[in-house]
Design an enzyme around this catalytic site. Structure first.
Site, mmCIF file in Angstrom:
data_model
loop_
_atom_site.group_PDB
_atom_site.id
_atom_site.type_symbol
_atom_site.label_atom_id
_atom_site.label_comp_id
_atom_site.label_asym_id
_atom_site.label_seq_id
_atom_site.Cartn_x
_atom_site.Cartn_y
_atom_site.Cartn_z
ATOM 1 N N HIS A 144 -0.893 5.293 2.331
ATOM 2 C CA HIS A 144 -1.583 5.842 1.167
ATOM 3 C C HIS A 144 -2.787 6.700 1.555
ATOM 4 C CE1 HIS A 144 -4.304 2.205 1.495
ATOM 5 N NE2 HIS A 144 -5.197 3.105 1.116
ATOM 6 N N ASP A 174 3.329 0.479 3.491
ATOM 7 C CA ASP A 174 2.042 1.183 3.502
ATOM 8 C C ASP A 174 1.538 1.430 4.922
ATOM 9 O OD1 ASP A 174 -0.035 2.576 2.433
ATOM 10 O OD2 ASP A 174 -1.195 0.829 1.804
ATOM 11 N N GLY A 245 -12.302 3.543 1.964
ATOM 12 C CA GLY A 245 -12.542 4.248 3.218
ATOM 13 C C GLY A 245 -12.225 3.403 4.433
ATOM 14 N N ASN A 246 -12.190 2.063 4.245
ATOM 15 C CA ASN A 246 -11.801 1.167 5.332
ATOM 16 C C ASN A 246 -10.286 1.167 5.561
ATOM 17 O OD1 ASN A 246 -14.514 -0.903 4.828
ATOM 18 N ND2 ASN A 246 -13.770 -0.539 6.900
ATOM 19 N N SER A 247 -9.537 1.652 4.581
ATOM 20 C CA SER A 247 -8.079 1.607 4.664
ATOM 21 C C SER A 247 -7.581 2.268 5.943
ATOM 22 C CB SER A 247 -7.457 2.316 3.459
ATOM 23 O OG SER A 247 -7.698 1.601 2.273
ATOM 24 N N LEU A 302 21.338 -5.205 0.510
ATOM 25 C CA LEU A 302 22.384 -6.061 -0.033
ATOM 26 C C LEU A 302 22.687 -5.713 -1.480
ATOM 27 C CD1 LEU A 302 24.233 -8.470 0.578
ATOM 28 C CD2 LEU A 302 22.371 -9.990 -0.134
ATOM 29 N N GLY A 303 21.641 -5.442 -2.264
ATOM 30 C CA GLY A 303 21.844 -5.039 -3.659
ATOM 31 C C GLY A 303 21.681 -6.155 -4.662
ATOM 32 N N VAL A 304 20.864 -7.169 -4.323
ATOM 33 C CA VAL A 304 20.611 -8.261 -5.269
ATOM 34 C C VAL A 304 19.120 -8.372 -5.540
ATOM 35 C CG1 VAL A 304 22.637 -9.602 -4.601
ATOM 36 C CG2 VAL A 304 20.473 -9.987 -3.413
#
Length: 507
Positions: A144, A174, A245-247, A302-304
């Site tokens: 981000h 992220d 800003g720490n991200s 898998l689709g569940v």
């Protein structure tokens, strides 16, 4: 017969107690005193025993041994440790400045929420943090921080500013990898985040509010946090101050090793309130390798959609709590759908590994190579089953469609659950784009009813009650006849294009 007397004239054949002489009374006094002493001794011992029993029922608390002062670091020693860690890590911590172009309206929407005329692109700037992980300039940060960037500038600890390019981003975890040109650059060392324990000292470094090379200290508040911000991996919670800003900056242990990437905070004020979260270094290490190599992350699919198998739902399905995960929904044209898995199944094992929580299944599927065939074990209608399923690649930015429910057109019937419902018609199924073109469509819910308490809403479609399939309203009414007050039932509901289960307690 002649009486026998001693020289004093005393009849020695008589009873001692009957003798009237002085020596007889003294003997009796001594014997009485001895009896009194014995009685008193027995009484004292009895009281002591009784007191012992009373004190045994309320034991005294032990006194903790004195702390070893030599084993505890003094404030000066702790401060010295902080300084040494900071000196070792700071050279590899960078400040990231980002510029991106965004559409510029008239400004009216800023106040009233309406979109004004487009005035063309404008520049927006942001700042974050990162860490150099290779001598040739690979930088690890948050996705981000750099997503949608037109221009990225990285400021090093020696105040040099270099242009950077994006190598790859993974919004779902992220994590992002960017690259600056360099040789022999200082680097951080990623440690083993699994070795962290609650209470360990950690340091957070970065550029909060643009203030570069800031250091804050705290402890590990918790490990293994599963949060809605990410479907993958687990977070480290810390009270070390983390601010905007720490991200992307490092969370470091007292050996100077990076154990996490500072990512976000939970705050009512917008500033640090002592609840910050970092992506675990072991998660970041795996993702960095794939991003640096391929520029993207490939995950198994898998689709569940699954939810925990809690105690009420497990009882309703005749299973043990936490013995698997409940399939809430199955997406169409997916490996799970092709293999015949359906909503209401309880998956207990994936590729030979027991599954007890949704995150365990999610992580296992994501880590499975695309194209691999795996064995999936599950319960359906109380019976164990298994299927071999070939894992596909997870589509990017997967989202489910939201479909606004509408009323059906046939006669509605009152239900013991506290709802009125009607059989789903073909027209209703098409209008609502139901996944299952049958069931009982909920037209109203009585406030305070068992259905309302369980979260059933107008517009829901009921497809199953416990193990009974509901294809029409008569199926629902028939399933209710055997229910008693206090029974807990699992009701399968389709809502806005998604399948889910709710537990209803009959009153």
């Amino acid at each position: 017969m002649q009486d026998v007397h001693d020289r004093t004239g005393v009849d020695v054949r008589g009873d001692l107690w009957a003798q009237p002489t002085r020596t007889s009374w003294a003997g009796r006094a001594w014997i009485g005193l001895a009896i009194l002493i014995v009685f008193a001794t027995v009484l004292v011992l009895g009281l002591r025993a009784r007191a012992g029993k009373s004190s045994a029922s309320v034991p005294e608390l032990p006194i903790a041994p004195a702390a070893n002062a030599d084993a505890m670091p003094s404030p000066i020693e702790l401060s010295s440790s902080f300084r040494e860690v900071a000196k070792a890590v700071k050279p590899a911590v960078v400040n990231i400045n980002v510029r991106e172009s965004v559409s510029q309206g008239s400004g009216i929407e800023d106040f009233f929420g309406f979109g004004g005329p487009d005035l063309g692109p404008r520049r927006r700037e942001g700042t974050g943090s990162g860490m150099i992980v290779t001598p040739d300039g690979y930088v690890l940060t948050n996705a981000h921080v750099v997503e949608n960037a037109d221009r990225i500038e990285v400021t090093l600890s020696d105040r040099r500013t270099l242009r950077a390019k994006i190598i790859g981003t993974d919004p779902e975890s992220d994590i992002a990898v960017i690259k600056i040109d360099g040789n022999g650059l200082p680097t951080v060392l990623l440690g083993d985040s699994d070795a962290l324990e609650q209470g360990d000292w950690v340091l957070a470094l970065g550029s909060p509010f643009g203030l570069q090379q800031t250091l804050t200290a705290g402890i590990v508040s918790a490990t293994g946090r599963e949060l809605a911000q990410s479907q993958y991996g687990k977070y480290i919670q810390t009270d070390a101050s983390i601010n905007p800003g720490n991200s992307g900056g490092p969370l470091v242990n007292m050996q100077g090793q990076v154990v996490g990437i500072n990512t976000f905070i939970v705050s009512r004020s917008g500033g640090s309130e002592g609840i910050g979260f970092a992506i675990a270094s072991n998660v970041a290490r795996r993702i960095f390798s794939e991003l640096a190599k391929n520029g993207k992350i490939t995950r198994g699919y898998l689709g569940v959609a699954v939810v925990p198998l809690d105690a009420p739902t497990a009882r309703a399905l005749g299973l043990e709590p936490d013995s698997g995960v409940l399939v809430r929904d199955v997406s169409g044209n997916t490996p799970a759908a092709k293999a015949g898995l359906r909503s209401g199944d309880v998956i207990t094992s994936f590729d030979g590994t027991k599954v007890k929580a949704p995150r365990e299944l999610t992580d296992a599927v994501a880590a499975t190579p695309v194209g691999k065939s795996v064995n999936v074990e599950f319960f359906r209608d109380g019976q164990p089953q298994s299927e071999t399923i070939e894992i596909a690649e997870r589509p990017p930015n997967l989202r489910a469609a939201n479909i606004e429910p509408e009323r059906g057109g046939n006669e509605a019937h009152a239900s013991r659950l506290g709802i009125t419902a009607q059989t789903v018609t073909p027209e209703t199924s098409e209008r609502m784009q139901l996944k299952i073109a049958s069931g009982a469509f909920v037209t109203s819910v009585r406030p305070g009813s068992p259905a309302a308490e369980a979260g059933i809403k107008h517009g829901d479609t009921i497809h199953r009650v416990d193990r009974t399939e509901v294809k029409r309203i008569e199926d629902l009414l028939a399933a209710e006849k055997s229910l008693k007050d206090g029974d807990e039932i699992a009701v399968q509901v389709e809502r806005n294009g998604r399948m889910t289960f709710v537990v209803v307690t009959i009153e």
